[in-house]
Scaffold this active site. Structure first.
Site, PDB file in Angstrom:
ATOM      1  N   TYR A 138       0.843  -1.200   0.000  1.00 50.50           N
ATOM      2  CA  TYR A 138       0.000   0.000   0.000  1.00 50.50           C
ATOM      3  C   TYR A 138       0.877   1.249   0.000  1.00 50.50           C
ATOM      4  O   TYR A 138       0.768   2.122  -0.876  1.00 50.50           O
ATOM      5  CB  TYR A 138      -0.942  -0.018   1.209  1.00 50.50           C
ATOM      6  N   GLY A 283       3.556  -5.207  10.501  1.00 43.74           N
ATOM      7  CA  GLY A 283       3.745  -3.976   9.727  1.00 43.74           C
ATOM      8  C   GLY A 283       3.423  -2.702  10.464  1.00 43.74           C
ATOM      9  O   GLY A 283       3.547  -1.618   9.902  1.00 43.74           O
TER      10      GLY A 283
HETATM   11  N1  UFG Z   1      -5.375  -1.077  16.413  1.00 46.21           N
HETATM   12  C1  UFG Z   1      -5.740  -1.902  17.459  1.00 46.21           C
HETATM   13  N2  UFG Z   1      -6.928  -2.533  17.353  1.00 46.21           N
HETATM   14  C2  UFG Z   1      -7.767  -2.414  16.287  1.00 46.21           C
HETATM   15  C3  UFG Z   1      -7.372  -1.570  15.229  1.00 46.21           C
HETATM   16  C4  UFG Z   1      -6.161  -0.927  15.319  1.00 46.21           C
HETATM   17  O1  UFG Z   1      -5.009  -2.063  18.433  1.00 46.21           O
HETATM   18  O2  UFG Z   1      -8.822  -3.041  16.259  1.00 46.21           O
HETATM   19  C5  UFG Z   1      -4.100  -0.367  16.506  1.00 46.21           C
HETATM   20  C6  UFG Z   1      -3.162  -0.651  15.368  1.00 46.21           C
HETATM   21  O3  UFG Z   1      -2.388  -1.798  15.623  1.00 46.21           O
HETATM   22  C7  UFG Z   1      -2.343   0.644  15.330  1.00 46.21           C
HETATM   23  C8  UFG Z   1      -3.346   1.727  15.762  1.00 46.21           C
HETATM   24  O4  UFG Z   1      -4.386   1.031  16.440  1.00 46.21           O
HETATM   25  O5  UFG Z   1      -1.310   0.582  16.245  1.00 46.21           O
HETATM   26  C9  UFG Z   1      -3.943   2.503  14.622  1.00 46.21           C
HETATM   27  O6  UFG Z   1      -4.415   1.571  13.656  1.00 46.21           O
HETATM   28  P1  UFG Z   1      -5.347   1.983  12.429  1.00 46.21           P
HETATM   29  O7  UFG Z   1      -5.664   0.735  11.686  1.00 46.21           O
HETATM   30  O8  UFG Z   1      -6.483   2.808  12.914  1.00 46.21           O
HETATM   31  O9  UFG Z   1      -4.424   2.948  11.580  1.00 46.21           O
HETATM   32  P2  UFG Z   1      -2.959   2.689  10.977  1.00 46.21           P
HETATM   33  O10 UFG Z   1      -2.038   3.562  11.780  1.00 46.21           O
HETATM   34  O11 UFG Z   1      -2.610   1.267  10.854  1.00 46.21           O
HETATM   35  O12 UFG Z   1      -3.155   3.184   9.488  1.00 46.21           O
HETATM   36  C10 UFG Z   1      -3.338   4.513   9.129  1.00 46.21           C
HETATM   37  C11 UFG Z   1      -4.114   4.566   7.825  1.00 46.21           C
HETATM   38  C12 UFG Z   1      -3.367   3.860   6.747  1.00 46.21           C
HETATM   39  C13 UFG Z   1      -2.006   4.443   6.645  1.00 46.21           C
HETATM   40  C14 UFG Z   1      -1.308   4.465   7.976  1.00 46.21           C
HETATM   41  C15 UFG Z   1      -0.034   5.205   7.912  1.00 46.21           C
HETATM   42  O13 UFG Z   1      -5.354   3.962   8.012  1.00 46.21           O
HETATM   43  O14 UFG Z   1      -4.046   4.004   5.527  1.00 46.21           O
HETATM   44  O15 UFG Z   1      -2.103   5.113   8.942  1.00 46.21           O
HETATM   45  O16 UFG Z   1       0.803   4.690   8.865  1.00 46.21           O
HETATM   46  F1  UFG Z   1      -1.265   3.690   5.802  1.00 46.21           F
END
Ligand code: UFG
Length: 321
Positions: A138, A283
């Site tokens: 992505y 990741g």
């Molecule tokens: N998390 C949990 N439980 C859940 C969902 C998420 O503990 O049910 C944690 C994840 O592990 C992470 C944090 O919450 O540590 C935030 O997770 P999100 O999925 O809300 O967001 P991300 O940081 O993974 O992703 C966001 C955007 C992506 C982008 C990324 C850039 O959604 O599109 O930031 O780092 F790529």
């Protein structure tokens, strides 16, 4: 301006389309509804249901001043399992769009990029000149588009701005009281998943890892209100300069851990929201916090809703009947 908003039936694209309409622009939304919703398209916008590869058919009508490009796949986990979809859609689709823009002489683009282009940062807050080492297809596909935009600006005179979003959340209520909110069929984001528990749609929320090198062991992220994020697009549009590609980070500059988000959601909803610690999600970088100094300085962007509590409150109110 006459503007094409690709992906304007999705969460962020629909908020930007709504704000563009409110600002008096002539907006055409192009979306194939693979993840978006037709009823999320603002009533003042014209809607064309088509894939990004067919954007040229719409641009051929002429008179477009610019494109705001959101149409993309955006699930990190899915991108690891199905990289072909991400390279075809996010890079291939964007190259087709850029080709159509050149053919039909559309001068500017605002591109929806991501913090995932940086991967695991060496230092925080992350500035735009930080190394780009995406850890998944992505982020790699979005970085490839950013690279192409730089080349197209230099060689073909394109005016381009990439906005690298950190963690977008909240909901937007337009002047006509329509509410634009996150409605993913497959929801992976923390705040909507936590609020789903408060709504009674899930029993508990998973905390993915509590052994990170952070104060409470859970990952830290920079949450930005979707209305503030959308405003940045309206500022970027007139700032696009011929032959240049500028990259701006968009976040609040403050990090909150997963446990802090949970606690804020409990405060807002009054629900106990049970949480279960699970293994780390592959990741996930430990800490992602943006420096938005460049866009604040150059485009005078300033978040109007920087408080996590306010972001969660808006997301929560948009979910309640
Ligand atoms: N998390 C949990 N439980 C859940 C969902 C998420 O503990 O049910 C944690 C994840 O592990 C992470 C944090 O919450 O540590 C935030 O997770 P999100 O999925 O809300 O967001 P991300 O940081 O993974 O992703 C966001 C955007 C992506 C982008 C990324 C850039 O959604 O599109 O930031 O780092 F790529």
């Amino acid at each position: 301006m006459k503007l094409l908003v690709t992906g304007g039936a999705g969460y962020i694209g629909s908020v930007v389309a709504a704000q563009l309409c409110e600002a008096g622009h002539d907006v055409v939304v192009l979306d194939d509804l693979s993840t978006g919703h037709a009823d999320a398209v603002p009533p003042a916008a014209r809607f064309v249901r088509a894939p990004i590869t067919e954007a040229g058919d719409t641009l051929a009508e002429g008179g477009f001043h610019g494109v705001l490009h959101f149409a993309a796949r955006s699930l990190v986990g899915e991108s690891v399992e199905h990289p072909d979809l991400y390279w075809a859609n996010n890079l291939g689709g964007t190259l087709a769009l850029l080709d159509a823009m050149r053919t039909h002489r559309v001068p500017r683009i605002v591109f929806s990029s991501t913090a995932a282009t940086y991967g695991e940062p060496d230092t925080t807050p992350i500035e735009e000149n930080a190394p780009t080492r995406p850890t998944n297809p992505y982020g790699a596909s979005k970085l490839a588009v950013d690279t192409a935009l730089t080349a197209f600006a230099g060689m073909y005179g394109l005016a381009a701005v990439s906005l690298r979003y950190f963690n977008v959340a909240g909901a937007y209520t337009a002047a006509d009281h329509r509410v634009y909110r996150e409605r993913h069929t497959v929801e992976t984001h923390l705040i909507p998943r936590v609020l789903a528990v408060a709504l009674g749609l899930d029993d508990s929320v998973s905390v993915f890892g509590d052994d990170y090198p952070t104060p409470d062991g859970t990952c830290i992220r920079d949450y930005i209100h979707v209305a503030d994020l959308a405003q940045a697009h309206l500022l970027a549009l007139p700032a696009c300069a011929e032959g240049t590609h500028t990259i701006y980070n968009l976040g609040n500059g403050t990090g909150f851990s997963v446990r802090q988000v949970l606690s804020a959601c409990r405060d807002v909803t009054g629900h106990p929201i049970p949480a279960i610690t699970r293994p780390r999600r592959p990741g996930d970088p430990a800490v992602l916090v943006a420096s938005s100094a460049r866009i604040q300085h150059e485009l005078s962007w300033k978040p109007a809703h920087p408080s996590l509590h306010a972001i969660i409150t808006d997301a929560w109110q948009a979910l309640r009947p």
